[in-house]
Design an enzyme around this catalytic site. Structure first.
Site, PDB file in Angstrom:
ATOM      1  CB  CYS A  34      -0.922   0.010   1.214  1.00  0.00           C
ATOM      2  SG  CYS A  34      -2.073   1.406   1.223  1.00  0.00           S
ATOM      3  NE  ARG A  84     -17.641  -5.396  12.207  1.00  0.00           N
ATOM      4  CZ  ARG A  84     -18.438  -6.367  11.744  1.00  0.00           C
ATOM      5  NH1 ARG A  84     -18.211  -7.616  12.102  1.00  0.00           N
ATOM      6  NH2 ARG A  84     -19.441  -6.102  10.933  1.00  0.00           N
ATOM      7  CB  CYS A 102      -1.249   0.121   8.118  1.00  0.00           C
ATOM      8  SG  CYS A 102      -1.781  -1.174   6.966  1.00  0.00           S
ATOM      9  CB  CYS A 104     -18.542  -6.140   4.299  1.00  0.00           C
ATOM     10  SG  CYS A 104     -17.729  -4.606   4.844  1.00  0.00           S
ATOM     11  CB  CYS A 145     -15.349  -7.901   5.695  1.00  0.00           C
ATOM     12  SG  CYS A 145     -14.868  -6.190   5.337  1.00  0.00           S
ATOM     13  CB  CYS A 164     -18.829  -1.182   8.182  1.00  0.00           C
ATOM     14  SG  CYS A 164     -17.772  -1.910   9.456  1.00  0.00           S
ATOM     15  CB  CYS A 210      -2.044   4.105   7.896  1.00  0.00           C
ATOM     16  SG  CYS A 210      -3.166   4.651   6.570  1.00  0.00           S
TER      17      CYS A 210
END
Length: 366
Positions: free
Chosen positions: A54, A262, A61, A130, A98, A190, A58
């Site tokens: 990616c 969640r 991450c 999802c 998901c 979500c 972040c």
């Protein structure tokens, strides 16, 4: 006054968070029972359909290409591979799948077309489907809805005030815009965030304040405890105390009464007793399976044993909202627009993120 409000202030939310714990638990549990079956928990399985590489920075991450975290990346999975994992998830008790891809944003083309076919395939298995694919345009959200998508996940991560201390490669507004694009369809939202990244209690309240501003509220709100991964800028953050997690869940339940709260990342650091407190406080959804994208998660068999001990039952698919109809690719009325949206690239730098980037470069040069 209605329980469902879009005018909560940060100060009001912080006051709830800081209540004596037993009083907070009682209030949250009472609200939970008013809007939900306290003995039913929705179970989802998260599949990383494209891992690593990616371009974002972040700080939490391990999939960010700029950090050295020993994550084995993979190209986009095939439809059949995803279907096989979805079938195993259904047999284990999950009602939702998901699919997560480590993209900054969705790009029109063969890979997105492949994801749309994954959505159609899982929907035909009578499971809620999802996706979490990064930022999406209105047209891309509509194409996902047409394929039968049930929910789209796009977390705001933290408060708007603290956001720039965690991420510098996309703006907080981009996350809001993505959620608003999804809201223009029949796909449920979500969206939640992470605690334990060095934020203040005011930031935690601020994150919940932002979520309450959405009308309607997100149908699902993940509350994640940071899993500090070696090689990421936040690797040295201490584990989240269980009572902090319980307070966050309880506060979310009170200010977001209709949402499914969640209990997400960080469950491996929680005892069964701690998780039970979270369920009592209003958590009624979990991710099952041995991994959450790349971080550890309790085994599904252990979760089912815990459910049995606590008298909890997995929620059936489409309990909250009806199943979406899937339109076949050849019958689609929507076309790829070849969009190149100018998602924000802020110009500020985060010192700890830049330092980890330099360390990763040095390691790779050895």
């Amino acid at each position: 006054m209605s329980d469902v409000r879009n005018d909560w202030t940060k100060e009001e939310i912080l006051a709830i968070y800081n209540k004596p714990l037993m009083e907070l638990l009682h209030e949250a549990s009472t609200m939970h029972r008013k809007y939900h079956d306290p003995n039913t928990v929705q179970v989802s399985t998260l599949i990383s359909i494209k891992t690593g590489g990616c371009s974002e920075d972040c700080g939490y991450c391990p999939q960010a290409a700029r950090y050295h975290t020993d994550i084995d990346g993979n190209d986009l999975m095939t439809v059949n591979m995803v279907k096989a994992q979805a079938l195993r998830a259904r047999e284990s008790g999950s009602s939702r799948v998901c699919m997560g891809a480590s993209w900054r944003n969705v790009k029109d083309g063969p890979e997105f077309d492949q994801v749309l076919e994954m959505v159609r395939t899982i929907n035909k298995l009578d499971m809620e489907v999802c996706c979490t694919l990064g930022m999406v345009t209105e047209n891309q959200a509509k194409r996902l809805a047409e394929a039968g998508l049930y929910a789209y996940n796009h977390n705001i991560d933290t408060s708007e005030d603290y956001y720039d201390d965690v991420i510098s490669t996309r703006a907080f507004k981009d996350r809001i815009d993505t959620i608003e694009n999804v809201r223009k369809t029949n796909v449920t939202v979500c969206s939640g965030g992470i605690i334990g990244m060095g934020e203040s209690l005011e930031d935690r309240a601020g994150m919940l304040e932002t979520l309450t501003r959405f009308s309607p509220h997100p149908e699902s709100v993940p509350i994640n405890a940071l899993v500090a991964v070696e090689g990421t800028p936040l690797e040295d953050q201490p584990p989240v105390n269980i009572f902090e997690m319980v307070r966050m869940v309880a506060t979310a339940r009170i200010v977001l009464p209709e949402s499914q709260v969640r209990l997400s990342a960080g469950r491996t650091q929680m005892s069964r007793e701690g998780q039970a407190m979270c369920f009592y406080a209003g958590a009624n959804s979990i991710f099952a399976g041995d991994k959450l994208l790349t971080t550890p998660n309790p085994d599904i068999n252990e979760d089912m044993k815990m459910f049995e001990e606590l008298g909890l039952n997995p929620q059936k698919a489409f309990y909250k909202h009806e199943q979406r109809e899937s339109v076949a690719a050849e019958e689609s009325k929507l076309e790829a627009l070849g969009e190149k949206p100018k998602w924000t690239r802020p110009d500020h730098k985060i010192e700890r993120n830049e330092q980890k980037k330099k360390e990763a470069i040095a390691i790779r040069r050895k």
